[in-house]
Every structure is written in C-alpha cells, then in structure tokens.
Design an enzyme around this catalytic site. Structure first.
Site, PDB file in Angstrom:
ATOM      1  N   HIS B  53      -3.455  -1.325  -0.548  1.00  0.00           N
ATOM      2  CA  HIS B  53      -2.621  -0.129  -0.454  1.00  0.00           C
ATOM      3  C   HIS B  53      -1.353  -0.360  -1.276  1.00  0.00           C
ATOM      4  O   HIS B  53      -0.930  -1.503  -1.476  1.00  0.00           O
ATOM      5  CB  HIS B  53      -2.250   0.145   1.008  1.00  0.00           C
ATOM      6  CG  HIS B  53      -3.380   0.697   1.841  1.00  0.00           C
ATOM      7  ND1 HIS B  53      -3.192   1.244   3.082  1.00  0.00           N
ATOM      8  CD2 HIS B  53      -4.709   0.778   1.582  1.00  0.00           C
ATOM      9  CE1 HIS B  53      -4.370   1.643   3.575  1.00  0.00           C
ATOM     10  NE2 HIS B  53      -5.300   1.368   2.679  1.00  0.00           N
ATOM     11  N   GLU B  55       1.788  -0.073  -0.643  1.00  0.00           N
ATOM     12  CA  GLU B  55       2.866  -0.829   0.009  1.00  0.00           C
ATOM     13  C   GLU B  55       2.579  -2.329   0.000  1.00  0.00           C
ATOM     14  O   GLU B  55       3.465  -3.157  -0.242  1.00  0.00           O
ATOM     15  CB  GLU B  55       3.042  -0.395   1.477  1.00  0.00           C
ATOM     16  CG  GLU B  55       3.372   1.066   1.684  1.00  0.00           C
ATOM     17  CD  GLU B  55       2.120   1.896   1.961  1.00  0.00           C
ATOM     18  OE1 GLU B  55       1.122   1.788   1.205  1.00  0.00           O
ATOM     19  OE2 GLU B  55       2.148   2.668   2.931  1.00  0.00           O
ATOM     20  N   CYS B  83       0.377   3.358   6.913  1.00  0.00           N
ATOM     21  CA  CYS B  83      -0.676   3.218   7.930  1.00  0.00           C
ATOM     22  C   CYS B  83      -0.337   2.030   8.832  1.00  0.00           C
ATOM     23  O   CYS B  83       0.653   1.331   8.634  1.00  0.00           O
ATOM     24  CB  CYS B  83      -2.029   3.016   7.253  1.00  0.00           C
ATOM     25  SG  CYS B  83      -2.230   1.351   6.557  1.00  0.00           S
ATOM     26  N   CYS B  86      -0.051  -1.320   6.889  1.00  0.00           N
ATOM     27  CA  CYS B  86       1.145  -1.414   6.040  1.00  0.00           C
ATOM     28  C   CYS B  86       2.434  -1.423   6.865  1.00  0.00           C
ATOM     29  O   CYS B  86       3.391  -2.113   6.511  1.00  0.00           O
ATOM     30  CB  CYS B  86       1.158  -0.266   5.032  1.00  0.00           C
ATOM     31  SG  CYS B  86      -0.154  -0.413   3.791  1.00  0.00           S
TER      32      CYS B  86
END
Lengths: 151, 151
Positions: B53, B55, B83, B86
């Site tokens: 992801h 991040e 999420c 993260c």
C-alpha cells in the site's frame, strides 16, 4: 498442549534465529500443500523497517515464490499472536488457516485488541488455531527481553 | 474545504501515477522539516504484494532514506483513510501527524472500522487531520473502479 506439527517447529526455528541476530524472537512460515512457500523471522532492526515483522516477510516471500499476491489455500504458522498490522495483512493475502503459539494481550489483534477478524471492515477471515506450544513461545520472548534489560 | 498544502498535492500526484499504472489510485508522502523523505503510490499489482500500500511503501522508503526505522517528528499525507494494516504501521513508525483526504467506511481504521488509534493496543497515536480534498480523492477512486467495471 495442543497438537503440533513440523510447520510450527519451522516457525520456532525462525524465531530462535531472529533472537540470535538480536531481533525480537518471533518466526513465521507460510505453507501450502505440505510445502513451505515463505519463511521469516522478525527483521525490523536489520532492515530498518517497522513493517518487517515475521508474518509480513513470510507472506511477501511466499507471494514472490508463487507469483501471486493472494495465497489462497495457504496456511500461516507464527509463534506469537499477530499484531494489528499483521492480522490485516494475513486477511489481505487470503490465508486459509492461521496457527499461532503465544497470545499477546498487549499488542495482539486476533483474540486480543481490535479482534480484527470479527470486524465488519475485515473482508476475509482465516480459521484460527491458537495456544499451540504457547508456554515455549512466551518463555522465548520473556527470556529475550529479560536479557536485554540486564545488558 | 480544509486548508491544503503542497504535500497533499504530492500525495495526489502519486495517486494519479498509480492509477495510470493500473493500480488502485492511492498515494502517500512522508515529510519532515519541509522535506519529502519518502513517496509512493499503491504498487500491490506490480510487486505482487498485498502489503504494498502507498503508506507502507512511503514509510519504508523514508526509513531507508534516513537510516532509522522510527520516523519521529515526521508527518504522513495520504489520499485515503488508512486501512487497518497501514494505521498500525503508521503507529509503529511513530508518525507525528497523519493527514488524509477521503474517508473509507468500508476499509478504513482511523475514524472507521477498528479506530485503531483509540484502542488500548495502540501504543503511539498520531494527530489526525482528515477530509482534506475529500471529494477529489473519492472521485479519483470512483472513476478508477467505474472504468474497471466497464472494461
């Protein structure tokens, strides 16, 4: 004590090796059809990476080995209850069964903390089997942190 | 609309670039002392890695750049509510302030879902500023998934 098998032994071997490197002694393996697809111990120090938990590395290595980011029908064995980050990554990877040893009331996210797999924002939950060789895994961690405090 | 600055622009640029690569259009940057230390768009497809992801990648790149896994006094800008995975990684990295654009009721973990920063198993919570350019970020994601359904 719950039934064990060679895959939890492999996770413990990774945990011990991590401890010998000065990392927090936690280990994980990803298994499918009786074969270990990815294995790792914690490597946050060596890699300078807070995301380098054993579960994340084992999942990344398994995905690389099979060429698919989703590890459908694969199982993950780990020596400690996964944290919030790892619990979510295990869900994203579509891991079928999660086996873990020690519970982690302080940082866990499966039976402790946010209990991610029971939440509406969790879109895939593995079957969970916990407490396998719990005392041995907990003692390994306790020993590591005790030694750290004394040095 | 909330106040914006050039760092959220940089996160949007990463999101757009991710969309052009066929990845889910989400982008993130890690900033300290007015300097971008790490930037990334979502790369789960290219890397075959569910943990890639925006991040996570931005945090890993920033940590590599500064040689320290903990990003004390650094801020993270991202185009979507983080999420569960993260949100926890942001906490582990000791990010000081988290700025995000769109809310994510389905998968978010800051003001939605497990609200990780309000939980006892969260040991560092960033200051959170949300809703910055929310509509623009939400439209970017909607457009991406609409195009995907039509093709």
């Amino acid at each position: 004590m719950a039934q064990t098998n060679g895959f939890m032994d492999a996770a413990f071997a990774e945990a011990l090796a991590a401890g010998e490197r000065g990392e927090v002694p936690i280990g994980a393996v990803v298994v499918r059809d009786g074969e270990i697809l990815g294995r790792a111990g914690n490597e946050t120090r060596r890699l300078n990476d807070v995301t380098a938990h054993a579960e994340i590395l084992a999942i990344r290595r398994a995905a690389e080995a099979v060429g698919d980011e989703r590890l459908v029908d694969a199982d993950l064995y780990v020596t400690l209850e996964p944290c919030t980050m790892c619990a979510a990554a295990i869900s994203f990877a579509r891991i079928r069964r999660l086996y873990y040893a020690a519970h982690d009331a302080k940082g866990g996210a499966v039976e402790s903390g946010v209990r991610f797999y029971a939440q509406p924002t969790c879109h895939h939950a593995p079957e969970v089997y916990s407490g396998i060789r719990e005392t041995e895994a907990a003692d390994l961690l306790k020993g590591f942190f005790q030694t750290k405090r004394e040095t």
